[in-house]
Design a protein around this motif. Structure first.
Motif, PDB file in Angstrom:
ATOM      1  N   GLU A   1       0.815  -1.210   0.000  1.00 18.46           N
ATOM      2  CA  GLU A   1       0.000   0.000   0.000  1.00 18.46           C
ATOM      3  C   GLU A   1       0.853   1.267   0.000  1.00 18.46           C
ATOM      4  N   ASN A   2       1.985   1.235   0.712  1.00 17.83           N
ATOM      5  CA  ASN A   2       2.787   2.439   0.919  1.00 17.83           C
ATOM      6  C   ASN A   2       4.191   2.401   0.348  1.00 17.83           C
ATOM      7  N   VAL A   3       4.573   1.288  -0.297  1.00 18.15           N
ATOM      8  CA  VAL A   3       5.954   1.103  -0.752  1.00 18.15           C
ATOM      9  C   VAL A   3       5.965   0.479  -2.149  1.00 18.15           C
ATOM     10  N   LEU A   4       6.914   0.920  -2.959  1.00 15.42           N
ATOM     11  CA  LEU A   4       7.110   0.359  -4.288  1.00 15.42           C
ATOM     12  C   LEU A   4       8.580  -0.012  -4.459  1.00 15.42           C
ATOM     13  N   ALA A   5       8.824  -1.222  -4.970  1.00 19.25           N
ATOM     14  CA  ALA A   5      10.174  -1.650  -5.346  1.00 19.25           C
ATOM     15  C   ALA A   5      10.120  -2.029  -6.818  1.00 19.25           C
TER      16      ALA A   5
ATOM     17  N   LYS B   1       5.814   5.497  -1.010  1.00 23.27           N
ATOM     18  CA  LYS B   1       4.929   6.192  -1.950  1.00 23.27           C
ATOM     19  C   LYS B   1       4.603   7.605  -1.475  1.00 23.27           C
ATOM     20  N   ARG B   2       4.886   7.889  -0.240  1.00 23.87           N
ATOM     21  CA  ARG B   2       4.710   9.238   0.299  1.00 23.87           C
ATOM     22  C   ARG B   2       6.068   9.920   0.293  1.00 23.87           C
ATOM     23  N   HIS B   3       6.082  11.208  -0.009  1.00 20.64           N
ATOM     24  CA  HIS B   3       7.353  11.919  -0.073  1.00 20.64           C
ATOM     25  C   HIS B   3       7.991  12.048   1.318  1.00 20.64           C
ATOM     26  N   ILE B   4       9.186  11.525   1.421  1.00 20.04           N
ATOM     27  CA  ILE B   4      10.061  11.711   2.576  1.00 20.04           C
ATOM     28  C   ILE B   4      11.412  12.064   1.967  1.00 20.04           C
ATOM     29  N   PRO B   5      11.978  13.215   2.292  1.00 16.25           N
ATOM     30  CA  PRO B   5      13.198  13.662   1.615  1.00 16.25           C
ATOM     31  C   PRO B   5      14.408  12.754   1.791  1.00 16.25           C
ATOM     32  N   SER B   6      14.581  12.153   2.971  1.00 13.59           N
ATOM     33  CA  SER B   6      15.838  11.462   3.233  1.00 13.59           C
ATOM     34  C   SER B   6      15.719  10.615   4.492  1.00 13.59           C
ATOM     35  N   LEU B   7      16.645   9.710   4.655  1.00 11.90           N
ATOM     36  CA  LEU B   7      16.717   8.901   5.876  1.00 11.90           C
ATOM     37  C   LEU B   7      16.827   9.787   7.112  1.00 11.90           C
ATOM     38  N   ILE B   8      17.585  10.861   7.018  1.00  8.90           N
ATOM     39  CA  ILE B   8      17.815  11.695   8.202  1.00  8.90           C
ATOM     40  C   ILE B   8      16.678  12.679   8.478  1.00  8.90           C
ATOM     41  N   THR B   9      15.665  12.704   7.610  1.00 10.14           N
ATOM     42  CA  THR B   9      14.504  13.562   7.877  1.00 10.14           C
ATOM     43  C   THR B   9      13.315  12.767   8.397  1.00 10.14           C
ATOM     44  N   LEU B  10      13.484  11.460   8.561  1.00  8.98           N
ATOM     45  CA  LEU B  10      12.394  10.637   9.097  1.00  8.98           C
ATOM     46  C   LEU B  10      11.974  11.138  10.474  1.00  8.98           C
TER      47      LEU B  10
ATOM     48  N   GLN C   1      22.953  12.101  -2.656  1.00  5.51           N
ATOM     49  CA  GLN C   1      21.571  11.742  -2.949  1.00  5.51           C
ATOM     50  C   GLN C   1      21.048  12.617  -4.092  1.00  5.51           C
ATOM     51  N   ASP C   2      21.011  12.052  -5.307  1.00 12.12           N
ATOM     52  CA  ASP C   2      20.556  12.815  -6.469  1.00 12.12           C
ATOM     53  C   ASP C   2      19.096  13.226  -6.353  1.00 12.12           C
ATOM     54  N   SER C   3      18.230  12.281  -6.063  1.00 15.01           N
ATOM     55  CA  SER C   3      16.808  12.585  -5.920  1.00 15.01           C
ATOM     56  C   SER C   3      16.482  12.716  -4.439  1.00 15.01           C
ATOM     57  N   LYS C   4      15.892  13.823  -4.079  1.00 16.76           N
ATOM     58  CA  LYS C   4      15.612  14.097  -2.668  1.00 16.76           C
ATOM     59  C   LYS C   4      14.311  13.440  -2.232  1.00 16.76           C
ATOM     60  N   HIS C   5      14.283  12.122  -2.354  1.00 10.09           N
ATOM     61  CA  HIS C   5      13.173  11.270  -1.924  1.00 10.09           C
ATOM     62  C   HIS C   5      13.837  10.023  -1.361  1.00 10.09           C
ATOM     63  N   LEU C   6      13.503   9.667  -0.145  1.00  7.46           N
ATOM     64  CA  LEU C   6      14.101   8.490   0.483  1.00  7.46           C
ATOM     65  C   LEU C   6      13.991   7.294  -0.452  1.00  7.46           C
ATOM     66  N   HIS C   7      15.105   6.670  -0.728  1.00  2.73           N
ATOM     67  CA  HIS C   7      15.091   5.468  -1.555  1.00  2.73           C
ATOM     68  C   HIS C   7      16.292   4.599  -1.193  1.00  2.73           C
ATOM     69  N   TRP C   8      16.106   3.311  -1.392  1.00  2.58           N
ATOM     70  CA  TRP C   8      17.132   2.318  -1.104  1.00  2.58           C
ATOM     71  C   TRP C   8      17.421   1.548  -2.373  1.00  2.58           C
ATOM     72  N   HIS C   9      18.676   1.207  -2.573  1.00  2.00           N
ATOM     73  CA  HIS C   9      19.099   0.403  -3.709  1.00  2.00           C
ATOM     74  C   HIS C   9      19.397  -1.006  -3.207  1.00  2.00           C
ATOM     75  N   ILE C  10      18.862  -1.993  -3.905  1.00  2.00           N
ATOM     76  CA  ILE C  10      19.180  -3.395  -3.653  1.00  2.00           C
ATOM     77  C   ILE C  10      19.892  -3.850  -4.919  1.00  2.00           C
ATOM     78  N   VAL C  11      21.198  -4.126  -4.813  1.00  2.00           N
ATOM     79  CA  VAL C  11      22.014  -4.350  -6.010  1.00  2.00           C
ATOM     80  C   VAL C  11      22.860  -5.601  -5.877  1.00  2.00           C
ATOM     81  N   SER C  12      23.229  -6.149  -7.053  1.00  2.00           N
ATOM     82  CA  SER C  12      24.111  -7.308  -7.073  1.00  2.00           C
ATOM     83  C   SER C  12      24.956  -7.254  -8.334  1.00  2.00           C
ATOM     84  N   GLY C  13      26.172  -7.763  -8.210  1.00  2.00           N
ATOM     85  CA  GLY C  13      27.100  -7.795  -9.334  1.00  2.00           C
ATOM     86  C   GLY C  13      28.090  -6.640  -9.246  1.00  2.00           C
ATOM     87  N   GLU C  14      28.944  -6.570 -10.238  1.00  2.00           N
ATOM     88  CA  GLU C  14      29.944  -5.508 -10.310  1.00  2.00           C
ATOM     89  C   GLU C  14      29.332  -4.278 -10.953  1.00  2.00           C
ATOM     90  N   LYS C  15      29.665  -3.126 -10.444  1.00  2.00           N
ATOM     91  CA  LYS C  15      29.129  -1.867 -10.963  1.00  2.00           C
ATOM     92  C   LYS C  15      29.440  -1.757 -12.460  1.00  2.00           C
TER      93      LYS C  15
END
Length: 109
Positions: free
Chosen positions: A24-28, A45-54, A93-107
């Motif tokens: 309901e509130n999160v998109l991956a 899905k709701r605007h939160i600027p950053s982890l440190i603004t929670l 942080q390029d986009s000022k919306h809290l987001h997390w990256h889940i990544v695998s492999g070499e950049k």
């Protein structure tokens, strides 16, 4: 540069994304311009600027967000053997919306 790609483009449907998980509130979804071979982004899905603004009032949303991150990380780890989970703050942080990256492999870029 856009201030909030996630609100302005993804959540408004202007940029189509391949969804991985959604509550309901999160998109991956798979990153539109990946930096790793496997690159998923998880956002509230709701605007939160950053982890440190929670705020304390965001605790339920944060638990829901981390539940989605955990499921995505589990899927990636089971399929690819490992993953990283990261977020950026401040000038990183390029986009000022809290987001997390889940990544695998070499950049790749």
């Amino acid at each position: 540069m856009m201030e909030d790609f996630y609100c302005d483009e993804v959540l408004n449907g202007k940029t189509q994304v391949k969804r991985v998980l959604e509550t309901e509130n999160v998109l991956a979804y798979y990153h539109t311009r990946p930096y790793w071979p496997i690159h998923i982004v998880a956002i509230p899905k709701r605007h939160i600027p950053s982890l440190i603004t929670l705020e304390e009032s965001d605790n339920d949303l944060l638990l829901e967000l981390f539940g989605v991150i955990k499921k995505a990380a589990t899927m990636v780890t089971e399929e690819h053997g490992a993953c990283r989970v990261l977020t950026n703050l401040g000038d990183y942080q390029d986009s000022k919306h809290l987001h997390w990256h889940i990544v695998s492999g070499e950049k790749i870029r």
